[in-house]
Design an enzyme around this catalytic site. Structure first.
Site, PDB file in Angstrom:
ATOM      1  N   ARG A  36       0.836  -1.044  -0.023  1.00  0.00           N
ATOM      2  CA  ARG A  36      -0.015  -0.078  -0.024  1.00  0.00           C
ATOM      3  C   ARG A  36       0.797   1.320  -0.137  1.00  0.00           C
ATOM      4  O   ARG A  36       0.204   2.423  -0.431  1.00  0.00           O
ATOM      5  CB  ARG A  36      -1.156  -0.024   0.994  1.00  0.00           C
ATOM      6  CG  ARG A  36      -2.120  -0.947   0.857  1.00  0.00           C
ATOM      7  CD  ARG A  36      -3.012  -0.979   2.024  1.00  0.00           C
ATOM      8  NE  ARG A  36      -4.363  -1.290   1.862  1.00  0.00           N
ATOM      9  CZ  ARG A  36      -5.381  -1.486   2.764  1.00  0.00           C
ATOM     10  NH1 ARG A  36      -5.127  -1.037   4.006  1.00  0.00           N
ATOM     11  NH2 ARG A  36      -6.523  -1.865   2.050  1.00  0.00           N
ATOM     12  N   LYS A 204     -18.307 -17.310   3.328  1.00  0.00           N
ATOM     13  CA  LYS A 204     -19.692 -17.138   3.573  1.00  0.00           C
ATOM     14  C   LYS A 204     -20.285 -16.668   2.286  1.00  0.00           C
ATOM     15  O   LYS A 204     -19.927 -15.455   1.886  1.00  0.00           O
ATOM     16  CB  LYS A 204     -19.701 -16.379   4.625  1.00  0.00           C
ATOM     17  CG  LYS A 204     -19.288 -16.872   6.041  1.00  0.00           C
ATOM     18  CD  LYS A 204     -19.766 -15.931   6.961  1.00  0.00           C
ATOM     19  CE  LYS A 204     -19.449 -16.325   8.256  1.00  0.00           C
ATOM     20  NZ  LYS A 204     -19.595 -15.262   9.341  1.00  0.00           N
ATOM     21  N   GLY A 359      -8.186  -9.364   0.511  1.00  0.00           N
ATOM     22  CA  GLY A 359      -6.701  -9.574   0.969  1.00  0.00           C
ATOM     23  C   GLY A 359      -6.370 -11.133   0.608  1.00  0.00           C
ATOM     24  O   GLY A 359      -5.432 -11.397   0.352  1.00  0.00           O
ATOM     25  N   GLY A 382     -12.045  -3.981   1.825  1.00  0.00           N
ATOM     26  CA  GLY A 382     -13.674  -3.749   1.862  1.00  0.00           C
ATOM     27  C   GLY A 382     -14.080  -2.792   0.743  1.00  0.00           C
ATOM     28  O   GLY A 382     -15.168  -2.876   0.430  1.00  0.00           O
TER      29      GLY A 382
HETATM   30  C1  3PG Z   1      -8.900  -1.599   4.905  1.00  0.00           C
HETATM   31  O1  3PG Z   1      -7.978  -1.971   5.202  1.00  0.00           O
HETATM   32  O2  3PG Z   1      -9.748  -2.263   4.348  1.00  0.00           O
HETATM   33  C2  3PG Z   1      -8.857  -0.204   4.971  1.00  0.00           C
HETATM   34  O3  3PG Z   1      -7.728   0.373   5.401  1.00  0.00           O
HETATM   35  C3  3PG Z   1      -9.919   0.375   5.854  1.00  0.00           C
HETATM   36  O4  3PG Z   1      -9.789  -0.100   7.207  1.00  0.00           O
HETATM   37  P1  3PG Z   1     -11.126  -0.313   8.206  1.00  0.00           P
HETATM   38  O5  3PG Z   1     -11.955  -1.473   7.703  1.00  0.00           O
HETATM   39  O6  3PG Z   1     -10.487  -0.420   9.743  1.00  0.00           O
HETATM   40  O7  3PG Z   1     -11.838   0.766   7.909  1.00  0.00           O
END
Ligand code: 3PG
Length: 402
Positions: A36, A204, A359, A382
């Site tokens: 990142r 899931k 991920g 996310g």
């Molecule tokens: C992630 O790693 O998906 C982003 O940096 C957002 O992090 P968070 O889910 O803690 O808001």
């Protein structure tokens, strides 16, 4: 939407919201994956070459609104210096402010010279960040004249540094990473070259159902692997032994299968499985094929070789491929073969635009050593999921408004 390239940055304080939420060792001192940070270098380089006074801000982890050394961004300073030295071939001054607002941050930002960098401490050490508190957003905004959002990974969060701040600055724009993510993912969803194939995995159905629903409007084929496949197989009437099944999602699964049929989308589920007698790396295993009942006490933890072959045919013929989620419990070596084979198949199709998000599938691709043959690996977990769900991302919308 404005791009950082549209703005005059010279001698201006440019606040770039980055996503430096990188994995660290348990004690919070070592960065274990700096992807990142590296992906943000083009924006940082661009700003420095255009003589901006560059302020970088990010969250790290979930410190719940309190300062906590475990979640400090301090370990990032050295890595950033090293990467920038390498990238720009000169030593860049990178300072660190132990707070993201207040006197220290204000003073340090005032002293910043063009071509220098100031990294602010974790935004989430203040509860006002996640609460999107206007006052806090205003304080962040007071550090700069220009706001740039390059944090695609955080764009699904309507926080002070991703949304609120845009109401208090004169100019807001997207950074180069943000643009790249939106271009690849946007084009894939809006005007994909066909055949368009999506591979969705993970444990899931409930985590991915909205992605599946949205993609059913767009793709030619949907390949389902991972734990969630067993809820679908059960919805089709197969006895799946002890495999993971979300009983309360069986109706949802049936609806998705019906929608696929009515849309003419090929909805492919595993046709053979690596079964285990327990959920453990040293479990006994067997390959099971066919539509009959699974042996009673066994559970499926990976797709089998016939499924790999079936999925590979679709992947090979595709011109656009989106992949999110592993095909099995790939963190255990005994159940990694399916995910690795899919990573290889995606990488082997050099004719297609291939986009990988989330991920687990990203680490699978890295583990398989094929990441350089993937068109685009998203830095969003996310955020990429919500994008695939067809949702509007607040961090992106806030830039559009201006
Ligand atoms: C992630 O790693 O998906 C982003 O940096 C957002 O992090 P968070 O889910 O803690 O808001």
């Amino acid at each position: 939407k404005l791009s950082i390239r549209d703005l005059e940055l010279q001698h201006k304080h440019v606040f770039v919201r980055v996503d430096f939420n990188v994995p660290l060792t348990d004690d919070g001192t070592e960065i274990t994956d700096d992807t990142r940070i590296r992906e943000t270098l083009p924006t940082i380089k661009y700003a420095l070459q255009h003589k901006a006074k560059l302020i970088l801000a990010s969250h790290l982890g979930r410190p719940k609104g309190k300062p906590n050394p475990k979640y400090s961004l301090r370990p990032i300073v050295d890595r950033l210096r090293t990467l920038l030295d390498h990238e720009l071939g000169e030593k860049i001054n990178v300072a660190f402010s132990p707070d993201c607002i207040g006197e220290i941050a204000t003073e340090m930002s005032r002293q910043l010279e063009s071509g220098q960098v100031l990294l602010l401490e974790n935004l989430r050490f203040h509860p006002e960040e996640e609460a999107n508190d206007p006052n806090f957003a205003k304080q962040l905004a007071s550090l700069c004249e220009i706001y740039v959002n390059d944090a695609f990974g955080s764009a699904h969060r309507a926080h002070a540094s991703t949304e609120g701040i845009t109401h208090f600055v004169q100019q807001s724009a997207a950074g180069l990473l943000m643009e790249k993510e939106l271009n690849y993912m946007g084009k894939a969803l809006e005007a994909p070259e066909k055949p368009f194939v999506a591979i969705i995995g993970g444990a899931k159905v409930s985590d991915k159902i909205q992605v599946i629903e949205n993609l059913l409007n767009k793709v030619d084929a949907l390949l389902i692997g991972g734990g969630m496949a067993y809820t679908f197989l059960m919805a089709q009437g197969q006895d799946t032994g002890k495999s993971l099944v979300e009983v309360d999602k069986i109706d949802t699964a049936k609806e998705a299968l019906a929608k696929a049929e009515s849309k003419g989308v090929r909805f492919l589920l595993p046709v053979d499985h690596v079964l285990a007698d327990k959920f453990a790396p040293d479990a006994k295993t067997q390959i099971f094929a066919g539509t009959g009942a699974f042996p009673a006490e066994w559970m499926a933890l990976d797709i089998g070789p016939k499924t790999v072959e079936l999925f590979t045919q679709e992947i090979t013929a595709a011109r656009t491929i989106i992949w999110n989620g592993p095909m099995g419990v790939f963190e255990m070596a005994a159940f990694a073969a399916g995910t690795t084979a899919i990573a290889e198949a995606v990488a082997a199709n050099t004719q297609a635009i291939s986009i990988i998000g989330g991920g687990d599938s990203v680490s699978a691709v890295k583990k398989a050593g094929v990441s350089d043959r993937i068109t685009h690996i998203s830095t969003g977990g996310g955020a990429s999921l919500e994008f695939l769900e067809g949702k509007k991302l607040p961090g992106v919308e806030a830039l559009t408004e201006k």
